[in-house]
Design an enzyme around this catalytic site. Sequence first.
Site, PDB file in Angstrom:
ATOM      1  N   ARG A 257      -8.271   0.839   6.645  1.00  0.00           N
ATOM      2  CA  ARG A 257      -8.896   1.801   5.737  1.00  0.00           C
ATOM      3  C   ARG A 257     -10.338   2.053   6.188  1.00  0.00           C
ATOM      4  O   ARG A 257     -11.071   1.122   6.504  1.00  0.00           O
ATOM      5  CB  ARG A 257      -8.857   1.297   4.299  1.00  0.00           C
ATOM      6  N   ARG A 272     -14.120  -5.749   0.900  1.00  0.00           N
ATOM      7  CA  ARG A 272     -13.877  -4.347   1.216  1.00  0.00           C
ATOM      8  C   ARG A 272     -14.054  -4.180   2.723  1.00  0.00           C
ATOM      9  O   ARG A 272     -15.170  -3.992   3.209  1.00  0.00           O
ATOM     10  CB  ARG A 272     -14.857  -3.458   0.442  1.00  0.00           C
ATOM     11  N   GLU A 344      -9.668  -6.525  -8.401  1.00  0.00           N
ATOM     12  CA  GLU A 344      -8.279  -6.170  -8.112  1.00  0.00           C
ATOM     13  C   GLU A 344      -7.733  -6.927  -6.908  1.00  0.00           C
ATOM     14  O   GLU A 344      -8.369  -6.989  -5.855  1.00  0.00           O
ATOM     15  CB  GLU A 344      -8.169  -4.672  -7.844  1.00  0.00           C
ATOM     16  N   SER A 347      -1.605  -4.208  -6.941  1.00  0.00           N
ATOM     17  CA  SER A 347      -1.381  -2.942  -7.621  1.00  0.00           C
ATOM     18  C   SER A 347       0.091  -2.599  -7.476  1.00  0.00           C
ATOM     19  O   SER A 347       0.652  -2.735  -6.394  1.00  0.00           O
ATOM     20  CB  SER A 347      -2.246  -1.850  -6.988  1.00  0.00           C
ATOM     21  N   ARG A 384      -7.370 -10.100   0.802  1.00  0.00           N
ATOM     22  CA  ARG A 384      -8.360 -10.208  -0.278  1.00  0.00           C
ATOM     23  C   ARG A 384      -8.113 -11.407  -1.180  1.00  0.00           C
ATOM     24  O   ARG A 384      -9.043 -11.920  -1.825  1.00  0.00           O
ATOM     25  CB  ARG A 384      -8.364  -8.909  -1.086  1.00  0.00           C
TER      26      ARG A 384
END
Length: 420
Positions: A257, A272, A344, A347, A384
């Site tokens: 990403r 991140r 988070e 998901s 993460r």
Amino acid sequence: MIDLRLLREDPELIRASQRLRGESTELVDDLLRADEERRASTQRFETVRAEQNSIGKQVARASGDERAALLARTKELAAEVKAAQAAVTEAEQALKRAHLAVPNVVQDGAPAGGEDDFVVLREVGTKPEIAKPLDHLEIGEALRAIDTERGAKVSGSRFYFLTGVGALLQLGMLQLAIQQAVEHGFTPSITPTLVRPESMEGTGFLGAHASEIYRLEADDLYLVGTSEVALAAYHSNEIIDLSNGPSRFAGWSTCYRREAGSHGKDVRGILRVHQFDKVEMFSFCRPEDAVAEHQRLLAMEEEMLAKVEIPYRVIDVAAGDLGTSAARKFDCEAWVPSQGRYREVTSTSNCTTFQARRLNIRYRDENGKTQTAATLNGTLATTRWLIPILENHQQPDGSVRVPKALQPFLGGRDVLEPVK
């Protein structure tokens, strides 16, 4: 993409969904107009082509002045048919553009609003009492598990090395996720991380999220941000067998990403980053089974979080934060002691028939008629997770307790000690 029959029958439902998302209802009106123009242009084309075929048959039986007049009309119709066909092509392209611009219809019950308007469904586990918690990077550096300095030297900011017990922790966590998935009937898969544009577009990632994606222009390929893309496209343009229930996959892949627009945000550590590894669940099912399947995926995520023994909460994501393809989304957020907040870590989204309609994935119903399938996805473990694992299990002396489920992947060790 949304069902055009639903659009024609109940356009206000689509407009209401747009309002819940905080997006323009004009997109719905644009799609309605494009749909009407496509149908009108198709009808015009069929009318002139039918006349052309009819006159063609008459020419063979005619003679004299009648034949000459018919031949003249044939030439006129040839031009009209060509123009009408071009108009159909243009109308179909306009319809596709308008169709792709409208996100999925929000499911009843999803909260209205944006990123901060989620609803907390439950909190699970006990937050550890740590007087002065170290953050995951301090812990990881002491264990020689995380090296962001050399990651930046080699590749730039937001890159890292996982070394020693850091690498073992991640591999163990991902293997634990695959084991659990297999136990629940999922097919384990190692997926491509480079995909064609139609695969990326079909899953809905070339709209609002296009800036997040790495593209290899020389090859016209994209690096995936989740194995969801490859797994969804796996059955593109196919009729799949759902007679025995949902078809379930667990994809292991490296993900990429760009993190565009996040400059200065969460720059410390591995929260991140540009590259990470993940096990993603993906299900194909009948639309009427999608709600139950969504709960199944959420339960799978919670089962994994229980295995690594970290406190978390489950939130119902608001409509404005769903993303293009999702009709409903639940996140699990793990407690991060150093930040004193939940972040988070999983998901799971119900994409209903939105992706399958784009990718032309169908199944046969009880009457043998083809229908559009539903698709769902959910995170089962990712890089993460190392953050809450290290932080929630840290000890006063700098060591880290290893959750029981992960101990076999670290040679049976129950404690990780700082490297002197």
